[in-house]
Enzyme design. Structure first.
Site, PDB file in Angstrom:
ATOM      1  N   ASP A 140      -1.692  -0.950   5.582  1.00 53.74           N
ATOM      2  CA  ASP A 140      -2.195  -0.406   7.093  1.00 53.74           C
ATOM      3  C   ASP A 140      -3.549  -0.166   7.445  1.00 53.74           C
ATOM      4  O   ASP A 140      -3.653  -0.070   8.848  1.00 53.74           O
ATOM      5  CB  ASP A 140      -1.558   0.935   7.381  1.00 53.74           C
ATOM      6  CG  ASP A 140      -2.614   1.973   6.061  1.00 53.74           C
ATOM      7  OD1 ASP A 140      -2.659   2.519   6.815  1.00 53.74           O
ATOM      8  OD2 ASP A 140      -1.710   1.885   5.698  1.00 53.74           O
ATOM      9  N   ASP A 167       0.780  -0.782   0.031  1.00 56.76           N
ATOM     10  CA  ASP A 167      -0.503  -0.284   0.299  1.00 56.76           C
ATOM     11  C   ASP A 167       0.693   0.704   0.328  1.00 56.76           C
ATOM     12  O   ASP A 167       2.084   0.972   0.015  1.00 56.76           O
ATOM     13  CB  ASP A 167      -1.127  -0.318   1.707  1.00 56.76           C
ATOM     14  CG  ASP A 167      -1.846   1.312   1.245  1.00 56.76           C
ATOM     15  OD1 ASP A 167      -2.660   1.844   0.302  1.00 56.76           O
ATOM     16  OD2 ASP A 167      -1.385   1.718   2.750  1.00 56.76           O
ATOM     17  N   ARG A 220     -11.136  -2.317  -2.753  1.00 59.94           N
ATOM     18  CA  ARG A 220     -11.027  -2.985  -1.679  1.00 59.94           C
ATOM     19  C   ARG A 220     -12.194  -2.523  -1.582  1.00 59.94           C
ATOM     20  O   ARG A 220     -12.873  -1.618  -1.101  1.00 59.94           O
ATOM     21  CB  ARG A 220      -9.771  -2.539  -0.979  1.00 59.94           C
ATOM     22  CG  ARG A 220      -8.806  -2.324  -1.365  1.00 59.94           C
ATOM     23  CD  ARG A 220      -7.192  -1.506  -0.804  1.00 59.94           C
ATOM     24  NE  ARG A 220      -6.101  -1.403  -0.735  1.00 59.94           N
ATOM     25  CZ  ARG A 220      -4.486  -0.069  -0.652  1.00 59.94           C
ATOM     26  NH1 ARG A 220      -5.546   1.015  -0.621  1.00 59.94           N
ATOM     27  NH2 ARG A 220      -3.617  -0.295  -1.720  1.00 59.94           N
ATOM     28  N   MET A 258     -11.086   3.678   5.805  1.00 62.72           N
ATOM     29  CA  MET A 258      -9.249   4.470   5.091  1.00 62.72           C
ATOM     30  C   MET A 258      -9.075   3.003   4.537  1.00 62.72           C
ATOM     31  O   MET A 258      -9.225   1.905   5.199  1.00 62.72           O
ATOM     32  CB  MET A 258      -8.436   4.739   6.194  1.00 62.72           C
ATOM     33  CG  MET A 258      -7.708   5.129   6.245  1.00 62.72           C
ATOM     34  SD  MET A 258      -7.183   6.978   4.390  1.00 62.72           S
ATOM     35  CE  MET A 258      -7.893   7.852   5.543  1.00 62.72           C
ATOM     36  N   ALA A 305     -13.937   9.849   9.718  1.00 60.73           N
ATOM     37  CA  ALA A 305     -12.750  10.030   8.262  1.00 60.73           C
ATOM     38  C   ALA A 305     -12.191   8.934   8.062  1.00 60.73           C
ATOM     39  O   ALA A 305     -11.839   7.873   7.307  1.00 60.73           O
ATOM     40  CB  ALA A 305     -11.877  11.467   7.582  1.00 60.73           C
ATOM     41  N   HIS A 338     -14.954   5.521  -0.665  1.00 59.51           N
ATOM     42  CA  HIS A 338     -14.646   6.213   0.540  1.00 59.51           C
ATOM     43  C   HIS A 338     -16.202   7.911   1.149  1.00 59.51           C
ATOM     44  O   HIS A 338     -16.301   6.972   2.435  1.00 59.51           O
ATOM     45  CB  HIS A 338     -13.462   6.820   1.500  1.00 59.51           C
ATOM     46  CG  HIS A 338     -12.481   6.275   2.731  1.00 59.51           C
ATOM     47  ND1 HIS A 338     -11.983   7.309   3.017  1.00 59.51           N
ATOM     48  CD2 HIS A 338     -13.428   7.022   4.012  1.00 59.51           C
ATOM     49  CE1 HIS A 338     -11.351   7.407   4.460  1.00 59.51           C
ATOM     50  NE2 HIS A 338     -12.965   7.821   4.454  1.00 59.51           N
ATOM     51  N   LYS A 353     -11.087   6.628  -3.482  1.00 62.38           N
ATOM     52  CA  LYS A 353     -11.992   7.422  -2.675  1.00 62.38           C
ATOM     53  C   LYS A 353     -13.287   7.728  -2.903  1.00 62.38           C
ATOM     54  O   LYS A 353     -13.971   8.052  -1.855  1.00 62.38           O
ATOM     55  CB  LYS A 353     -11.451   8.514  -3.239  1.00 62.38           C
ATOM     56  CG  LYS A 353      -9.713   9.349  -2.652  1.00 62.38           C
ATOM     57  CD  LYS A 353      -9.855   8.623  -1.215  1.00 62.38           C
ATOM     58  CE  LYS A 353      -8.116   8.444  -0.584  1.00 62.38           C
ATOM     59  NZ  LYS A 353      -8.241   7.609   0.123  1.00 62.38           N
ATOM     60  N   ALA A 363      -0.129   5.291   1.255  1.00 58.79           N
ATOM     61  CA  ALA A 363      -0.290   6.308   3.021  1.00 58.79           C
ATOM     62  C   ALA A 363      -0.230   5.191   3.494  1.00 58.79           C
ATOM     63  O   ALA A 363      -1.023   4.092   4.375  1.00 58.79           O
ATOM     64  CB  ALA A 363      -1.296   6.773   2.657  1.00 58.79           C
TER      65      ALA A 363
END
Length: 267
Positions: free
Chosen positions: A188, A14, A162, A51, A47, A58, A55, A16
């Site tokens: 993460d 990944d 994902r 994660m 937010a 999200h 986007k 970030a």
């Protein structure tokens, strides 16, 4: 002696919170800024909840949160719908590109880890919830710091993001790697754990540098040792529950963790 290359052919990272942007700050701050520009207050906890998704996915997940949907209705006069997702995505583009670039510092040990894996003969893939436009400055800055993966799969470049395994599948196609059991996925976020497991990969969670803790490197290091240990334990538990085969603190710990896994398999 069993080597990592005896067990694995590729690592898919990944971005970030895993390889850049310690604390995965950019997506959170950008989402909060975009919603604020539209009159809606979104908390950091809200937010961070979903994660790792593409986007647009999200944003949809944020609208599924009761308080966010309520705040949107108050500010915009109607319930959030597909058009509202487009409105937020348009507002998100500028902040996301700016903050992704500003936070594109490699996490300590990332470049050395990749160099070592390449010396072992492994291929280096990557996938991200960022769009290609969001990634352009990140890719350039990462390359300047010594990290340029063999392939980069961005959100919306596969039919599903994902927790679908499709981005990993595309990375494997790009680099001619199979079976998936010989691929390592490092992420993460909980949805990244699901992605790796759904693909059939050996899945590694990153606890300290990512979304689960959500602090900059300096802020994390400044915590009292007991508080830091408690946050790491909580993050590790969440990543394990989401499907991680093992959890490390940061990507700097990946090579010894994979060496230990290779030795375990040999035994």
């Amino acid at each position: 002696m069993t080597r990592i290359r005896d067990c694995f052919d590729m690592v898919v990272f990944d971005w970030a919170g895993t390889m850049v942007d310690f604390g995965s700050r950019a997506p959170v701050l950008a989402l909060m800024e975009a919603f604020a520009a539209l009159g809606v207050t979104v908390s950091e906890a809200e937010a961070r909840k979903d994660m790792g998704r593409a986007k647009a996915d999200h944003v949809r997940a944020l609208f599924a949160q009761v308080e966010v949907a309520k705040a949107w209705r108050t500010a915009q006069g109607e319930a959030p719908d597909a058009a509202a997702v487009d409105v937020v995505m348009a507002a998100l583009d500028g902040p996301m590109v700016r903050m992704a670039q500003d936070t594109a510092t490699l996490i300590p040990g990332a470049a050395d880890t990749v160099a070592w894996l390449r010396e072992e003969g492994l291929k280096i893939g990557s996938c991200t919830g960022y769009t290609r436009a969001m990634m352009q400055a990140v890719l350039a800055r990462a390359a300047q710091q010594g990290y340029a993966p063999d392939t980069v799969i961005c959100a919306h470049e596969t039919p599903q993001g994902r927790p679908s395994p499709q981005m990993i599948y595309k990375a494997c196609l790009d680099l001619d790697v199979w079976p998936l059991s010989r691929v390592v996925k490092v992420d993460d976020a909980e949805v990244g754990m699901a992605e790796g497991r759904n693909a059939g990969c050996f899945t590694v969670g990153v606890a300290a540098s990512g979304n689960m803790v959500g602090l900059s490197e300096q802020a994390f290091a400044a915590l009292p040792s007991g508080e830091r240990a408690a946050m790491l334990a909580a993050a590790s538990e969440r990543l394990s529950a989401a499907g991680a085969d093992l959890v490390i603190e940061t990507v700097a710990d990946l090579v010894p963790a994979l060496e230990a896994e290779a030795a375990r398999r040999a035994a």
